[in-house]
Design a protein around this motif. Structure first.
Motif, PDB file in Angstrom:
ATOM      1  N   MET A   1       0.845  -1.191   0.000  1.00 47.28           N
ATOM      2  CA  MET A   1       0.000   0.000   0.000  1.00 47.28           C
ATOM      3  C   MET A   1       0.882   1.243   0.000  1.00 47.28           C
ATOM      4  O   MET A   1       1.830   1.329   0.780  1.00 47.28           O
ATOM      5  CB  MET A   1      -0.910   0.003   1.230  1.00 47.28           C
ATOM      6  CG  MET A   1      -1.995  -1.046   1.190  1.00 47.28           C
ATOM      7  SD  MET A   1      -3.035  -0.954   2.659  1.00 47.28           S
ATOM      8  CE  MET A   1      -4.631  -0.844   1.886  1.00 47.28           C
ATOM      9  N   PHE A   2       0.547   2.191  -0.859  1.00 47.42           N
ATOM     10  CA  PHE A   2       1.359   3.398  -0.993  1.00 47.42           C
ATOM     11  C   PHE A   2       0.443   4.609  -1.174  1.00 47.42           C
ATOM     12  O   PHE A   2       0.171   5.042  -2.295  1.00 47.42           O
ATOM     13  CB  PHE A   2       2.320   3.248  -2.178  1.00 47.42           C
ATOM     14  CG  PHE A   2       3.252   4.419  -2.368  1.00 47.42           C
ATOM     15  CD1 PHE A   2       3.799   5.095  -1.284  1.00 47.42           C
ATOM     16  CD2 PHE A   2       3.601   4.833  -3.642  1.00 47.42           C
ATOM     17  CE1 PHE A   2       4.658   6.173  -1.467  1.00 47.42           C
ATOM     18  CE2 PHE A   2       4.460   5.913  -3.841  1.00 47.42           C
ATOM     19  CZ  PHE A   2       4.991   6.579  -2.749  1.00 47.42           C
ATOM     20  N   PRO A   3      -0.037   5.187  -0.058  1.00 54.17           N
ATOM     21  CA  PRO A   3      -0.917   6.352  -0.153  1.00 54.17           C
ATOM     22  C   PRO A   3      -0.145   7.666  -0.241  1.00 54.17           C
ATOM     23  O   PRO A   3       1.036   7.736   0.119  1.00 54.17           O
ATOM     24  CB  PRO A   3      -1.712   6.294   1.155  1.00 54.17           C
ATOM     25  CG  PRO A   3      -0.750   5.663   2.130  1.00 54.17           C
ATOM     26  CD  PRO A   3       0.092   4.698   1.324  1.00 54.17           C
ATOM     27  N   TRP A   4      -0.831   8.692  -0.709  1.00 54.48           N
ATOM     28  CA  TRP A   4      -0.315  10.065  -0.701  1.00 54.48           C
ATOM     29  C   TRP A   4       0.052  10.449   0.729  1.00 54.48           C
ATOM     30  O   TRP A   4      -0.563  10.017   1.692  1.00 54.48           O
ATOM     31  CB  TRP A   4      -1.374  10.994  -1.276  1.00 54.48           C
ATOM     32  CG  TRP A   4      -1.191  12.462  -1.082  1.00 54.48           C
ATOM     33  CD1 TRP A   4      -2.071  13.321  -0.500  1.00 54.48           C
ATOM     34  CD2 TRP A   4      -0.082  13.285  -1.515  1.00 54.48           C
ATOM     35  NE1 TRP A   4      -1.590  14.615  -0.530  1.00 54.48           N
ATOM     36  CE2 TRP A   4      -0.367  14.624  -1.143  1.00 54.48           C
ATOM     37  CE3 TRP A   4       1.120  13.008  -2.171  1.00 54.48           C
ATOM     38  CZ2 TRP A   4       0.499  15.687  -1.406  1.00 54.48           C
ATOM     39  CZ3 TRP A   4       1.996  14.071  -2.433  1.00 54.48           C
ATOM     40  CH2 TRP A   4       1.678  15.380  -2.054  1.00 54.48           C
ATOM     41  N   PHE A   5       1.087  11.318   0.839  1.00 53.03           N
ATOM     42  CA  PHE A   5       1.638  11.672   2.144  1.00 53.03           C
ATOM     43  C   PHE A   5       0.776  12.704   2.878  1.00 53.03           C
ATOM     44  O   PHE A   5       1.228  13.811   3.194  1.00 53.03           O
ATOM     45  CB  PHE A   5       3.060  12.225   1.993  1.00 53.03           C
ATOM     46  CG  PHE A   5       4.038  11.291   1.340  1.00 53.03           C
ATOM     47  CD1 PHE A   5       3.865   9.919   1.389  1.00 53.03           C
ATOM     48  CD2 PHE A   5       5.155  11.793   0.678  1.00 53.03           C
ATOM     49  CE1 PHE A   5       4.771   9.052   0.788  1.00 53.03           C
ATOM     50  CE2 PHE A   5       6.077  10.936   0.077  1.00 53.03           C
ATOM     51  CZ  PHE A   5       5.883   9.565   0.131  1.00 53.03           C
ATOM     52  N   ALA A   6      -0.476  12.366   3.150  1.00 52.16           N
ATOM     53  CA  ALA A   6      -1.380  13.242   3.913  1.00 52.16           C
ATOM     54  C   ALA A   6      -2.149  12.368   4.886  1.00 52.16           C
ATOM     55  O   ALA A   6      -2.515  11.229   4.573  1.00 52.16           O
ATOM     56  CB  ALA A   6      -2.348  13.964   2.972  1.00 52.16           C
ATOM     57  N   VAL A   7      -2.390  12.896   6.081  1.00 49.01           N
ATOM     58  CA  VAL A   7      -3.088  12.131   7.119  1.00 49.01           C
ATOM     59  C   VAL A   7      -4.437  11.636   6.613  1.00 49.01           C
ATOM     60  O   VAL A   7      -4.843  10.501   6.881  1.00 49.01           O
ATOM     61  CB  VAL A   7      -3.261  12.992   8.394  1.00 49.01           C
ATOM     62  CG1 VAL A   7      -4.135  12.288   9.426  1.00 49.01           C
ATOM     63  CG2 VAL A   7      -1.898  13.317   9.000  1.00 49.01           C
ATOM     64  N   GLY A   8      -5.130  12.494   5.837  1.00 46.83           N
ATOM     65  CA  GLY A   8      -6.446  12.140   5.329  1.00 46.83           C
ATOM     66  C   GLY A   8      -6.421  11.030   4.290  1.00 46.83           C
ATOM     67  O   GLY A   8      -7.475  10.520   3.884  1.00 46.83           O
ATOM     68  N   HIS A   9      -5.231  10.646   3.827  1.00 43.63           N
ATOM     69  CA  HIS A   9      -5.082   9.518   2.905  1.00 43.63           C
ATOM     70  C   HIS A   9      -4.481   8.310   3.641  1.00 43.63           C
ATOM     71  O   HIS A   9      -4.979   7.189   3.508  1.00 43.63           O
ATOM     72  CB  HIS A   9      -4.172   9.893   1.730  1.00 43.63           C
ATOM     73  CG  HIS A   9      -4.806  10.856   0.776  1.00 43.63           C
ATOM     74  ND1 HIS A   9      -5.005  10.574  -0.553  1.00 43.63           N
ATOM     75  CD2 HIS A   9      -5.294  12.115   0.963  1.00 43.63           C
ATOM     76  CE1 HIS A   9      -5.590  11.605  -1.146  1.00 43.63           C
ATOM     77  NE2 HIS A   9      -5.763  12.554  -0.241  1.00 43.63           N
TER      78      HIS A   9
END
Length: 447
Positions: A1-9
């Motif tokens: 898993m590789f989400p965007w670097f934002a808490v909301g992601h």
């Protein structure tokens, strides 16, 4: 898993990882080092979910030490996207070393270039509403660097768009003009997201068919891809106890009497709007807890308070400039109203709470989420704003009182509708049913 670097992601990705781990998956979760420290507490299956820290490269324009969107103002996000793209070699090494059956990503549009030669499947998993994707990020918009989207275009739905209520009204479309702006080196936000959606093997969205089924079908037809839905993916319970500071303070008020306000980890008000908000809460006469970042140009919230404000609300109101346990506060019996920006995470959390809902959206996707809650589901009210986006203390106070006054017709209506949807979402098996179906979709995809 590789989400965007934002808490909301990263947070909803971790919630999904927890659900998958519970069903037997082993997950390598790629994220910045500082984010690993923040999220470690929420990893319910550390034997199955391995955090892999990425070194965030220095980028000219990105403040030293900044690793997530919470560390920077919105106008610096471009530099963080450049930094994320420059982790590609690190991501490539991890994928080659672990040889997964699947990679789930969102803004890193280049992931399929790594996975396809290796025969690894990909899912582009979106933690924004389907409405946000469908109204602006579909191929029907035909946006490019040479042909940026206009305000007039955004005010009109794209070809085949299936909703007459989930649209932007006039000036609100300005908040989405950023999709034509650079978001990384040589690429716009629109190009990044549309490429991510085009190159994946399947699209998934953190939503449910009961809310946005027609929009999900539209996205699938636009991209000619299967669309998997995960449901809201919220933890059943918040397992961390509320900090003593807030537990003791909230315990001093009657059940359902406190108004809680939070606008997420990224958005920062200007000083005048911040002061207007403070005065709006003061004028309600109700106890309140406001958790916001200090306004632009102020090192602390206290230094930006209106004159005499702190003394006048002492014992009744608190404005806090740091992080708080949002879900735990929403679940406290003294809290009766949640004033929020309607980010997608806060949207689901407000729906699952017992609080009345007042919405003050700031950005395009939040405006569309607000349409869903206030106009379609009628479970909350939106604070009126001027065309410039300004909201007055009078309008903020009026909206809060309209849902908090016991004899209010509006308050009774939204409470009734909210209760119906909360009970529906809370039905045993509702959320787990979506995850089970998502797992089935994954298994069929990787056969």
């Amino acid at each position: 898993m590789f989400p965007w670097f934002a808490v909301g992601h990263m947070t909803p990705y971790l919630h999904l990882a927890n659900e998958l781990a519970e069903r037997g998956f082993k997950i390598t979760f790629l994220l910045p080092n500082k984010a690993q420290q923040q999220l470690q507490l929420f990893n319910r299956h550390p034997d199955s979910i391995t955090f892999h820290s990425l070194t965030i490269p220095s980028v000219e324009g990105l403040p030293p030490g900044a690793e997530t969107a919470s560390d920077i103002p919105l106008d610096k996000t471009y530099y963080l996207s450049v930094a994320m793209d420059r982790t590609r070699d690190q991501v490539d090494k991890v994928i080659n070393a672990t040889n997964p059956i699947l990679v789930i990503y969102d803004l890193a549009h280049w992931v399929p270039e790594i996975t396809k030669p290796l025969g690894i499947k990909t899912i582009c998993h979106n933690v924004l509403s389907a409405a946000s994707i469908a109204i602006v990020l579909v191929p029907a918009r035909n946006v490019s660097k040479e042909r940026p989207i206009t305000e007039a275009e955004l005010a009109n739905p794209p070809t085949g768009y299936p909703s007459s209520t989930l649209i932007l009204r006039g000036h609100e479309s300005r908040s989405l003009l950023f999709v034509s702006h650079p978001f990384g080196e040589g690429i716009t936000f629109y190009e990044r997201i549309s490429t991510a959606l085009k190159q994946c093997d399947a699209i998934s969205i953190r939503t449910c068919r009961e809310f946005e089924g027609n929009l999900c079908d539209y996205i699938g037809s636009q991209y000619d891809k299967p669309v998997f839905l995960t449901g809201p993916v919220l933890p059943e319970t918040d397992q961390t106890p509320l900090e003593d500071r807030w537990a003791k303070w909230l315990a001093g008020f009657e059940p359902g009497s406190v108004v809680f306000c939070a606008f997420g980890s990224q958005y920062t008000l200007n000083k005048k709007q911040f002061q207007e908000l403070c005065l709006g809460f003061e004028s309600t006469g109700l106890p309140f807890l406001v958790a916001l970042k200090p306004p632009t140009g102020a090192p602390t919230v206290e230094e930006a308070f209106p004159e005499g404000f702190e003394e006048r609300v002492k014992g009744r109101g608190v404005v806090w400039g740091g992080w708080v346990q949002q879900v735990s506060i929403l679940n406290h019996p003294s809290v009766g109203c949640f004033v929020n920006h309607c980010g997608f995470g806060s949207m689901w959390e407000s729906l699952m709470s017992d609080c009345q809902i007042v919405l003050v959206p700031h950005l395009g996707d939040q405006i569309l989420n607000t349409r869903l809650l206030a106009d379609e589901l009628k479970v909350g009210v939106e604070v009126e704003r001027e065309e410039s986006g300004w909201f007055s203390k009078e309008d903020l106070c009026k909206s809060i009182k309209s849902v908090m006054d016991k004899d209010s017709e509006v308050g009774c209506l939204v409470k009734k509708n909210h209760t119906k949807w909360r009970e529906f979402l809370g039905n045993p098996g509702f959320m787990s049913g979506y995850i089970d179906k998502f797992v089935q979709n994954i298994q069929e995809l990787v056969k």
